[in-house]
Scaffold this motif. Structure first.
Motif, PDB file in Angstrom:
ATOM      1  N   GLU A 180       0.605  -1.096  -0.116  1.00 56.23           N
ATOM      2  CA  GLU A 180      -0.174  -0.103   0.155  1.00 56.23           C
ATOM      3  C   GLU A 180       0.960   1.380   0.085  1.00 56.23           C
ATOM      4  N   ILE A 181       0.674   2.159  -1.099  1.00 56.70           N
ATOM      5  CA  ILE A 181       1.335   3.596  -0.824  1.00 56.70           C
ATOM      6  C   ILE A 181       0.788   4.596  -0.272  1.00 56.70           C
ATOM      7  N   ALA A 182       1.857   5.172   0.657  1.00 55.67           N
ATOM      8  CA  ALA A 182       1.467   6.218   1.405  1.00 55.67           C
ATOM      9  C   ALA A 182       1.712   7.660   0.864  1.00 55.67           C
ATOM     10  N   ASP A 183       2.578   7.747  -0.104  1.00 53.57           N
ATOM     11  CA  ASP A 183       2.779   8.943  -0.609  1.00 53.57           C
ATOM     12  C   ASP A 183       3.487   8.658  -2.040  1.00 53.57           C
ATOM     13  N   TYR A 184       2.834   9.307  -3.234  1.00 47.12           N
ATOM     14  CA  TYR A 184       3.163   8.889  -4.525  1.00 47.12           C
ATOM     15  C   TYR A 184       4.392   9.992  -4.704  1.00 47.12           C
ATOM     16  N   ARG A 185       4.539  10.955  -3.980  1.00 44.74           N
ATOM     17  CA  ARG A 185       5.570  12.121  -3.937  1.00 44.74           C
ATOM     18  C   ARG A 185       5.537  12.585  -5.507  1.00 44.74           C
ATOM     19  N   THR A 186       4.428  12.985  -5.881  1.00 45.31           N
ATOM     20  CA  THR A 186       4.042  13.421  -7.512  1.00 45.31           C
ATOM     21  C   THR A 186       5.009  14.519  -7.859  1.00 45.31           C
ATOM     22  N   GLU A 187       5.357  15.625  -6.853  1.00 46.03           N
ATOM     23  CA  GLU A 187       5.958  16.724  -7.015  1.00 46.03           C
ATOM     24  C   GLU A 187       7.317  16.343  -7.475  1.00 46.03           C
ATOM     25  N   ILE A 188       7.780  15.219  -7.240  1.00 47.46           N
ATOM     26  CA  ILE A 188       9.151  14.869  -7.389  1.00 47.46           C
ATOM     27  C   ILE A 188       9.310  13.728  -8.585  1.00 47.46           C
TER      28      ILE A 188
END
Length: 477
Positions: free
Chosen positions: A154-162
């Motif tokens: 399960e993913i908590a943070d995709y860190r999309t901005e990075i």
């Protein structure tokens, strides 16, 4: 050989290159046309007739056949770097890891094939990182692998901005980590050299153990001679290649980063591996808003915000900083204050050992015990880099500075020394100058002892790591 090639007559060079073409001979950067594509970005192989190419390009191609083992040397520079034992000790190897053994050592050491890799990671709910994208290019910068990956957690943070990746991007993805590992194994046959920037982070998320590597964070030396700096890929490209990989704040492009790492290695080879290549590490501008923060790093995942507020006192907000290439066991955060003074006061009140980070910046190490009984460390550093203390100097400190400056100028103008001693007090000045000199001598001695111990520790760590890899390799056979 290189000197003879450089001074040879052009007609001779043309004949030799034509012979190499006819026999299909390949140097470290491939055959003649492959070499042109990587060496001459403007014309590439579109003008492949050797007689129409310059003396310099002909000589450069023939120098790729030199018996000097440039790539082997770059691998050695990586393996012998003081940070290698710390970065590449994968203590958490489990059944999901694969170890690529290099069996035929004689053929392996002669291999000049290279591929560069870069990965993007997301943060999972269990605090670990998982692979979501991987890109691989060869020495011609041609794409060999460009694949999104579906994590099995399960993913908590995709860190999309990075990462530039969102949940929607992974909805239809079926490729797994095991699939990528199989692809990587095919891309690393018979000693192919794996290139990357801070490559240990990519290997860790790929769960891949491989030893014939070149880490671009290791193979360039900063002008100040520091061996403990890990320059960012962006800074390194700006210093070596003359351009950045991306604009500040833009998401990472996995493919661009892999190509940048390969270009850095090619630039190092072109310059001459055994020649010194000191580079200026361009300092990033730190704005006032960023200065009103404290950087908290190497925080174990077991430490929560409440604990951080007990370590750093004051009124501030915690911002967890997305880490593209973290170790999975730790995270980084920012303590954001209302103004610079509050941040300075909070830093001064932190109870910890004063140290320096890998960039030589002052920080504090705080050691404390969790409720579970485990003892852990975190590091606290100010964002401002121009002054180590960033404090307004006291009146007496200013007087001391003036007295020391006056002492330095005394040989040029005795009147300056007399005035300075009169204003501050001759006895006080001599006593304090002697005290400063004594402290400086003690500090130098301490630094020498610490450096000696650090070298001994690094050597021991390196020996342990090599033994670990040998045992791991024997177990896999």
């Amino acid at each position: 050989m290189e000197g003879k090639i450089e001074t040879a007559d052009k007609k001779v060079l043309v004949d030799i290159v034509k012979l190499a073409q006819k026999r299909g001979l390949k140097g470290k950067l491939g055959g003649w046309k492959e070499f042109l594509n990587s060496y001459d970005k403007k014309f590439g192989a579109s003008m492949s007739d050797p007689s129409k190419r310059s003396h310099e390009i002909l000589a450069a191609f023939l120098n790729t056949f030199s018996k000097e083992e440039d790539l082997k040397r770059l691998v050695q520079l990586t393996l012998q770097h003081p940070l290698y034992p710390l970065d590449y000790s994968f203590s958490s190897i489990d059944e999901e890891w694969i170890v690529i053994n290099l069996k035929n050592k004689s053929k392996v050491m002669k291999s000049t094939a290279m591929v560069a890799v870069d990965c993007e990671m997301v943060l999972c709910e269990d605090g670990t990182e998982a692979l979501v994208k991987v890109c691989v290019v060869d020495h011609n910068l041609e794409v060999k692998l460009n694949q999104l990956v579906k994590p099995d957690k399960e993913i908590a943070d995709y860190r999309t901005e990075i990462t530039g990746i969102s949940s929607q991007d992974l909805e239809a993805v079926t490729c797994s980590l095991a699939d990528i590992q199989k692809s990587m194994k095919k891309l690393l046959p018979k000693g192919t050299i794996l290139v990357g920037h801070s490559l240990h982070s990519d290997l860790r998320v790929l769960k891949l153990d491989y030893v014939r590597v070149v880490d671009t964070a290791y193979i360039f030396q900063s002008l100040d001679g520091s061996i403990h700096r890990r320059p960012s890929l962006n800074r390194l490209c700006q210093a070596v290649l003359g351009h950045e990989v991306r604009e500040k704040g833009a998401p990472h492009n996995c493919l661009d980063d892999a190509r940048a790492a390969m270009n850095l290695v090619l630039a190092r080879i072109k310059h001459g591996v055994d020649r010194e290549f000191p580079i200026p590490l361009i300092e990033e501008h730190v704005s006032e808003s960023e200065m009103a923060k404290l950087l908290l790093h190497k925080i174990p995942n077991t430490v929560d915000n409440e604990t951080l507020h007990k370590i750093v006192l004051g009124d501030f907000k915690i911002e967890v900083k997305p880490s593209r290439k973290g170790q999975g066991e730790y995270y980084t955060a920012l303590a954001v204050f209302r103004n610079q003074q509050e941040a300075d006061d909070a830093y001064e009140n932190v109870q910890g050992s004063k140290l320096k980070d890998t960039n030589g910046l002052p920080q504090k190490r705080v050691t404390f015990r969790l409720s579970s009984g485990m003892t852990v460390n975190i590091f606290v550093r100010k964002m401002a880099t121009n002054e180590p203390n960033d404090r307004t100097p006291s009146k007496r400190a200013l007087q001391m500075d003036e007295a020391v400056d006056a002492s330095k100028k005394a040989k040029m103008d005795p009147k300056i020394e007399e005035d300075a001693l009169t204003s501050f007090g001759k006895g006080d000045t001599e006593a304090h100058l002697n005290e400063i000199e004594e402290l400086n001598q003690r500090l130098k001695q301490s630094e020498m002892e610490i450096e000696s111990l650090r070298k001994q520790l690094t050597q021991k760590d390196f020996e342990i790591t090599m033994l670990h890899k040998l045992v791991s390799s024997l177990k896999k056979r």
